[in-house]
Design an enzyme around this catalytic site. Structure first.
Site, short mmCIF file in Angstrom:
data_model
loop_
_atom_site.label_atom_id
_atom_site.label_comp_id
_atom_site.label_asym_id
_atom_site.label_seq_id
_atom_site.Cartn_x
_atom_site.Cartn_y
_atom_site.Cartn_z
N HIS A 75 0.85 -1.09 0.02
CA HIS A 75 0.06 -0.17 0.15
C HIS A 75 0.90 1.13 -0.09
O HIS A 75 1.92 1.16 0.65
CB HIS A 75 -0.84 0.00 1.21
N ASP B 178 -11.21 -3.83 -2.83
CA ASP B 178 -11.02 -2.91 -1.64
C ASP B 178 -12.15 -3.07 -0.58
O ASP B 178 -12.48 -2.14 0.27
CB ASP B 178 -10.85 -1.55 -1.94
#
Lengths: 324, 430
Positions: free
Chosen positions: B184, B310
């Site tokens: 990330h 997500d």
């Protein structure tokens, strides 16, 4: 202005009913609504200058001042405004932070709503918090400042002060100087002044200018003398001390040197320029005490207009609640 | 043993082989037994026959980024409820992020989760192992033992490792074990207290902005370290035009670099936040419309390899807050396919490219045998009505949490049947 027997006529009598349910932001107001509120406020000014400072159009109504952020002057101003209108005013100061929160904002709103207030005046450290609360209650809500978003009564009182001193608002050049990035006062003022065809300027070091500010102000300056040139109104903003710790601004003395308002810098504005500050002031940080207390300063007038504006806002919102 | 299954008269869409043709697929023993694009297929007598007239038969979706509540926050989502949401959305396999309580940073937990998911979930749940212990960004975990236990990749989930030195060590060690390294991108200093895309809109709302550089600065660093260490590097999710450019340049030099995008950044932009709608508050923030268009172009050109949901369940308590104080995240398993199909219906991206990013590419990156319609591959399949109109309503969603960023959205495209390992795990009923 002749003194009308305040207790017999409603000041709102000559005004058409105000069309908004809440006062959450200047962005929600149309130009005619802004002028309407300023005219209403104008009518409220004499009430506070009378011997008997009472104009009880809100008698029997309940006003809750719900402040999640400490504020002496704004809370006091709303309290006096409500009391002069005859409302029952309750002050609630809630110490809260996102880390140590117990009851959520929505829970607080639901609880207060059950007490059946007619208006809740709210200040909160988070942008949008007042609007969120307004969605959960059945009464009028006034935004007394939400994070870096808006502070609509401050912009209204600033405009009323300007109008009283300059005789007009439209066409003036207003320079706002200081921590533009973190100020809710700036956002409300730029929206209000923009709606009234004012030439707006913001002045700040580059790291205190938020992204896209050039779309909100007419002109953007990083040099104070250039920004003040020929300004009719100079509005100074409070610099939070914690920003001058080397992370945003190296020091107070450097800030004062380049962005503090002193006589020399002010000399670049128009000779009849007025100086404003939303308070509380840091003398010697963003403004020279001699200027703050000098002839150009209208800072105490702002405080007086604040009460009138808040009376006008409360008076305008509450009758609207009984309309169908 | 379940009966063999024959799906006939389907429009078979398989990105891995480039197939777009009418035909039949025979499923037996959990695997794809035969594919017939023309002519008959040998059908066992006891086979169940499905007439898929008007429907697309595609590989089941492989979603590389799903957060579950279990273990630790079962009130948000269990493996079972996530599995049901996935099945309804046509997701036959998903990677479960290690951001749970406890953190999945130990082989024993991976082993437990695989057994637990096998017992309760309708779809394949593939645990990812944490890169650092407790996701704290300080000490690396036992990559080898995590792999042996069944972790499909390494990631610190919604955390981003700040130390370049630690990152180098972790990448190097991951390359040693051949585990995909999913990272990330967030420079915590540049992100600061930011809660949405930096720009005029944030300024108007009085919200602190997250500059694009909070993503591109760590991306540029990661790509250099990936080249240095030879790791299989996957940029977890990118959101802006500048990141697409940086990736495009890096991928020309390093074939081991891949990148993903969340459906949110493909379908939505910062304006969807409107007046402080917290379901649009996401850790990788919604960016401007120009950024969204650039990310779509990145998908078209192949710079972006995968699309994921997500999926991040959050309860009302943490979402019904002032914007800056609300939690990040939105659920998305059930809307992933239909929201992606918006780009097909709008003509922005061709159907095969979209499906490839939802099936073949994530399976390849994770080294899975699924994500394709091929003889011997697992029978993870979906039947889709590409044009079926529906409106998203939180009441109808199977997730335990309600924080959908597509509430009331009108979408076209619905999964009519989801098959995992030859078993029908979801059947659409009107």
């Amino acid at each position: 202005m002749a003194q009308a027997p305040a207790s017999t006529t409603s000041s709102s009598g000559d005004f058409p009913p105000f069309s908004q349910r809440h006062l959450l932001s200047i962005a929600d107001l149309k130009q005619h609504e802004i002028i309407d509120l300023l005219d209403r406020a104008e009518r409220m000014v004499p009430v506070s200058r009378q011997e008997r400072k009472s104009h009880p159009t809100l008698s029997g109504k309940t006003q809750i001042n719900l402040f999640f952020e400490p504020s002496t002057r704004t809370q006091g101003s709303f309290e006096i405004a409500g009391k002069r209108l005859g409302a029952l005013v309750m002050n609630m100061s809630v110490k809260t932070s996102s880390v140590t929160k117990g009851e959520t904002l929505v829970d607080t709103a639901t609880t207060l709503n059950a007490m059946r207030p007619d208006v809740i005046v709210v200040r909160h450290s988070a942008a949008g918090a007042v609007e969120l609360l307004s969605q959960k209650v059945g009464c009028a809500v006034v935004n007394a400042g939400d994070g870096a978003h808006e502070h609509p009564t401050q912009a209204l009182l600033d405009a009323l002060t300007i109008r009283n001193h300059k005789g007009r608002i439209s066409g003036l050049t207003v320079a706002i100087c200081g921590d533009i990035a973190n100020s809710r006062v700036v956002r409300s003022n730029l929206l209000l002044l923009g709606a009234l065809n004012v030439r707006t300027r913001v002045i700040a070091p580059r790291n205190l200018l938020p992204a896209g500010i050039e779309h909100l102000a007419t002109e953007v300056f990083t040099d104070m003398r250039e920004g003040l040139k020929d300004a009719d109104v100079v509005m100074m903003l409070r610099l939070q001390h914690e920003r001058a710790n080397g992370r945003m601004i190296p020091s107070i003395r450097e800030y004062y040197r380049f962005y503090g308002l002193d006589a020399e810098k002010l000399s670049h504005a128009r000779p009849d320029a007025i100086v404003m500050h939303p308070g509380p002031m840091n003398r010697g940080v963003e403004i020279d005490p001699a200027i703050a207390d000098g002839p150009a300063s209208v800072i105490t007038d702002q405080v007086e207009m604040g009460v009138a504006v808040r009376m006008a806002v409360l008076d305008a919102l509450l009758p609207a609640r009984t309309a169908p | 043993m379940t009966r063999p299954l024959l799906i006939e008269n389907a429009r078979i869409l398989d990105p891995a082989s480039g197939t777009d043709a009418r035909g039949a697929v025979l499923v037996a023993n959990g695997k794809i037994e035969d594919i017939a694009l023309s002519g008959p297929v040998g059908v066992p007598e006891d086979a169940e026959v499905i007439d898929a007239q008007g429907l697309v038969l595609a590989p089941g979706l492989v979603d590389m980024r799903v957060f579950t509540g279990e273990p630790g926050k079962e009130y948000r989502e269990t493996l079972q409820s996530a599995g049901e949401a996935a099945a309804a959305g046509g997701v036959t396999s998903f990677v479960m992020m290690p951001d749970t309580t406890p953190v999945v940073d130990d082989g024993a937990l991976v082993d437990f989760l695989i057994r637990r998911a096998g017992a309760t979930s309708k779809v394949n749940i593939l645990p990812a192992g944490a890169i650092t212990k407790g996701l704290e960004g300080r000490e690396i975990t036992e990559f080898g033992l995590l792999r042996e236990a069944g972790a499909v990749c390494l990631t610190d989930g919604r955390r981003s490792i700040q130390s370049s030195a630690l990152l180098r060590t972790a990448m190097s060690y991951a390359a040693n074990f051949g585990l995909p390294f999913v990272h990330h991108l967030s420079d915590t200093g540049l992100t600061g207290d930011g809660v949405m895309n930096e720009g005029l809109f944030a300024t108007i709302l009085g919200l602190k902005g997250i500059p694009r550089e909070a993503e591109t600065v760590p991306l540029a660093r990661d790509l250099q370290l990936a080249a240095l260490t030879g790791v299989d590097y996957h940029a977890a999710q990118i959101s802006c035009a500048a990141a697409v450019d940086i990736l495009a340049a890096a991928k020309k030099r390093n074939r081991k670099v891949t990148a993903g995008v969340s459906i949110n950044n493909l379908a939505l932009n910062e304006n969807d936040i409107g007046r402080y709608r917290t379901f649009f508050k996401l850790a990788t923030p919604l960016r401007s419309e120009d950024d969204r268009q650039a990310v779509i172009e990145g998908l078209r050109s192949g710079v972006i390899d995968t699309i994921h949901s997500d999926h991040d369940p959050q309860d009302t308590e943490v979402k019904r807050q002032p914007f800056a104080e609300a939690s990040d995240g939105a659920i998305g398993l059930e809307t992933l396919l239909a929201a992606t199909l918006r780009l097909h219906h709008s003509g922005d991206v061709d159907l095969m490219t979209l499906l490839r990013a939802l099936t073949q590419r994530p399976a390849e990156i994770l080294g899975l045998p699924s994500g394709r319609i091929a003889r011997g591959a697992p029978a993870d399949l979906i039947l889709v009505d590409l044009d079926y109109p529906w409106q998203v309503s939180e009441r109808d969603l199977r997730s335990r949490s309600r924080n959908t960023s597509f509430e009331n959205a009108r979408l076209a495209g619905k999964v009519m049947r989801t098959i995992v390992g030859g078993e029908t795990v979801h059947l659409h009923t009107d």
